[in-house]
Every structure is written in structure tokens, then in C-alpha cells.
Design an enzyme around this catalytic site. Structure first.
Site, PDB file in Angstrom:
ATOM      1  N   ASP A  39     -95.584  87.891 -57.034  1.00  0.00           N
ATOM      2  CA  ASP A  39     -97.205  87.540 -57.352  1.00  0.00           C
ATOM      3  C   ASP A  39     -97.862  88.702 -57.346  1.00  0.00           C
ATOM      4  OD1 ASP A  39     -96.398  84.817 -56.892  1.00  0.00           O
ATOM      5  OD2 ASP A  39     -97.667  84.517 -55.034  1.00  0.00           O
ATOM      6  N   ASP A  40     -98.976  88.537 -58.140  1.00  0.00           N
ATOM      7  CA  ASP A  40    -100.227  89.496 -57.878  1.00  0.00           C
ATOM      8  C   ASP A  40    -100.093  90.825 -58.916  1.00  0.00           C
ATOM      9  OD1 ASP A  40    -101.191  88.275 -55.945  1.00  0.00           O
ATOM     10  OD2 ASP A  40    -100.875  89.779 -54.092  1.00  0.00           O
ATOM     11  N   HIS A  90    -101.159  83.096 -61.593  1.00  0.00           N
ATOM     12  CA  HIS A  90    -101.695  83.129 -60.280  1.00  0.00           C
ATOM     13  C   HIS A  90    -103.248  83.082 -60.234  1.00  0.00           C
ATOM     14  CE1 HIS A  90    -100.885  83.332 -56.414  1.00  0.00           C
ATOM     15  NE2 HIS A  90    -101.418  84.912 -56.073  1.00  0.00           N
ATOM     16  N   HIS A  94    -108.648  86.025 -57.028  1.00  0.00           N
ATOM     17  CA  HIS A  94    -107.554  85.605 -56.027  1.00  0.00           C
ATOM     18  C   HIS A  94    -108.320  85.165 -54.803  1.00  0.00           C
ATOM     19  CE1 HIS A  94    -104.391  86.460 -53.044  1.00  0.00           C
ATOM     20  NE2 HIS A  94    -103.654  86.402 -54.031  1.00  0.00           N
ATOM     21  N   TYR A 131    -103.182  82.084 -52.177  1.00  0.00           N
ATOM     22  CA  TYR A 131    -103.025  81.603 -50.661  1.00  0.00           C
ATOM     23  C   TYR A 131    -102.414  80.412 -50.558  1.00  0.00           C
ATOM     24  CZ  TYR A 131    -106.446  85.453 -50.482  1.00  0.00           C
ATOM     25  OH  TYR A 131    -107.061  86.604 -50.612  1.00  0.00           O
ATOM     26  N   HIS A 191     -93.838  90.346 -53.737  1.00  0.00           N
ATOM     27  CA  HIS A 191     -94.977  91.073 -54.438  1.00  0.00           C
ATOM     28  C   HIS A 191     -94.674  92.078 -55.179  1.00  0.00           C
ATOM     29  CE1 HIS A 191     -96.936  88.341 -51.281  1.00  0.00           C
ATOM     30  NE2 HIS A 191     -97.951  88.137 -52.383  1.00  0.00           N
TER      31      HIS A 191
END
Length: 237
Positions: A39-40, A90, A94, A131, A191
Site C-alpha cells: 500500500d501507499d 488505494h 488517505h 485503514y 507498505h
């Protein structure tokens, strides 16, 4: 991914029930396979290191991109797609979807989806909510699911993580935390960027990866992207 208390409770409380009754949402796949997801990203400093490592191992993974990242620095996103990895989305901001109205959620996902498609040349079909706030609790309010359906996105969470975003995380703690809960058919969350995590945390993740993958091999599990995971209702890669 950095977990605020309210969302951590949602995920941890409903995780076992989610895994049992909603295997696709949980990322529960075929028992001889482990889905490796990040992710991210992408980040121009860290993501190429992950790509090089995975290429040396002959592995592919699923990367859930944050919309602003490829929009600001498209090179790593293009490289990730060109290397054969699965590209997913994603979101743009965020932020937990449950704290946003339907229109804001729709705008967020559409903007992120379009940004990823513009850079990689292919619209993503998988989505991981920030999340993880799309667990059983979120299903009670279906706005986020309706937005995903309209945009052609399938939400997928995870079955285990390494808590690699934490300030005190070490390669050993990431490995131990993740492997404690990992089973065949599981989806791993890590991540490749520290944009929402402790600065430099991606180095911890990258250092932990070899032992995690070695353990999967020792246990007889193949490792790959979600498209090869055999998720219910999704085509195989």
C-alpha cells in the site's frame, strides 16, 4: 497505512467474522497461495528498491496506489506496471470512507482510479480502502460498496499485516507479527512507501521481506498477486 484507534478497532473486532463470511473482501484465496500486496506507493525513492528485489526473486505482487503519488511522480507507477505487477487503487485522500459522505467518497475513488489509469494505461479493478474501513461494520452502510460497484472496483482487504508503519517496528517485529497470523490462502499487507507511516519505515519492510518469503517457500506456498489468488468471483490471472 498508519492505523488510528477508531479504525483499528473496526478491523480487529470483525476480522474473524469477515474472513469467514466474506472471503473475497478479506482476501482469502486458494490454500496453496499467498497474495503479496503493498500500500501507499509508489514512491520514487523506495518503490524501485522493492521492484528490484521482487524481480531478483522472480515474483510479482499487487500494489495499491494512492492517487497523488503516480500523479506527482508517474515514473515508478509506469515501472511497476511494466514489470508485470498488478496495479490497484488505494483512494486519493488517505482518510476513512466512513467519515465521508457518499459524494466525497465517489469523487475520491473516481479521481484516484482515473489518475492510476492515466499513468499506467489501464484502469484498476481492485480497491483497498484506507485503514481497512470496509469491514463488516462498514457493510451496514453500503455507500462505499455502491460507489465501488459504480466505478467497477472490487474492494479487497487483507488477512495479516506486519504493522510495518509503526515507529518501533523492526525487521524482526514485522516478520514475527505477519507470520504469526499467516496461513495458506492469506493476503499479506505491507507498505512500499512511508508517505503515511514513520519516515524510513519502508527500509524495515524491505529488510523483513526475504525471511517472510523464505518462510512461505518452506511452507509450500506460492507467492504472487491477487489476480492469481483465486478470490471468489474474480477471474484468475
Amino acid at each position: 497505512m498508519g492505523r488510528p484507534p477508531h479504525s483499528a478497532a473496526v478491523v480487529s473486532t470483525f476480522g474473524p467474522l469477515r474472513d469467514a463470511v466474506m472471503p473475497r473482501l478479506a482476501g482469502r484465496g486458494r490454500p496453496d497461495h499467498v497474495a503479496l500486496t503493498f500500500d501507499d506507493g509508489p514512491d520514487h525513492l523506495s518503490t524501485p528498491r522493492f521492484l528490484d528485489f521482487l524481480d531478483a526473486r522472480g515474483l510479482r505482487a499487487t500494489f495499491f496506489l494512492l492517487g497523488p503519488m503516480p500523479a506527482r511522480s508517474p515514473g515508478p507507477a509506469k515501472e511497476t506496471a511494466a514489470a508485470g505487477h498488478e496495479i490497484a487503487v488505494h483512494g486519493w485522500h488517505h482518510r476513512p470512507l466512513l467519515l465521508r459522505g457518499p459524494r466525497a467518497a465517489d469523487d475520491d475513488l473516481a479521481r484516484a482510479r482515473d489518475a492510476v489509469a492515466d499513468v499506467t494505461g489501464r484502469p484498476p479493478v481492485l480497491f483497498r480502502p484506507p485503514y481497512g474501513v470496509m469491514s463488516t461494520a462498514a457493510v451496514m452502510s453500503t455507500a462505499a460498496h455502491l460507489v465501488c460497484r459504480r466505478l467497477g472496483l472490487t474492494p479487497v482487504l487483507w488477512t495479516c499485516w506486519g504493522e510495518d508503519w509503526r515507529r518501533r517496528a523492526t525487521p524482526q517485529s514485522v516478520e514475527h507479527t505477519l507470520l504469526t497470523d499467516l496461513r495458506g490462502g492469506g493476503t499479506v499487507l505491507l507498505h512500499d512507501s512511508d508517505c503515511t507511516s514513520t519516515t524510513g519505515s519502508w527500509r524495515t519492510t524491505l529488510t523483513a521481506l526475504p525471511r517472510i518469503l523464505d518462510t512461505c517457500q518452506e511452507r509450500g506456498w506460492q507467492v504472487g498477486p491477487l489476480r492469481e489468488h483465486g478470490l471468489p468471483g474474480l477471474p484468475r490471472g
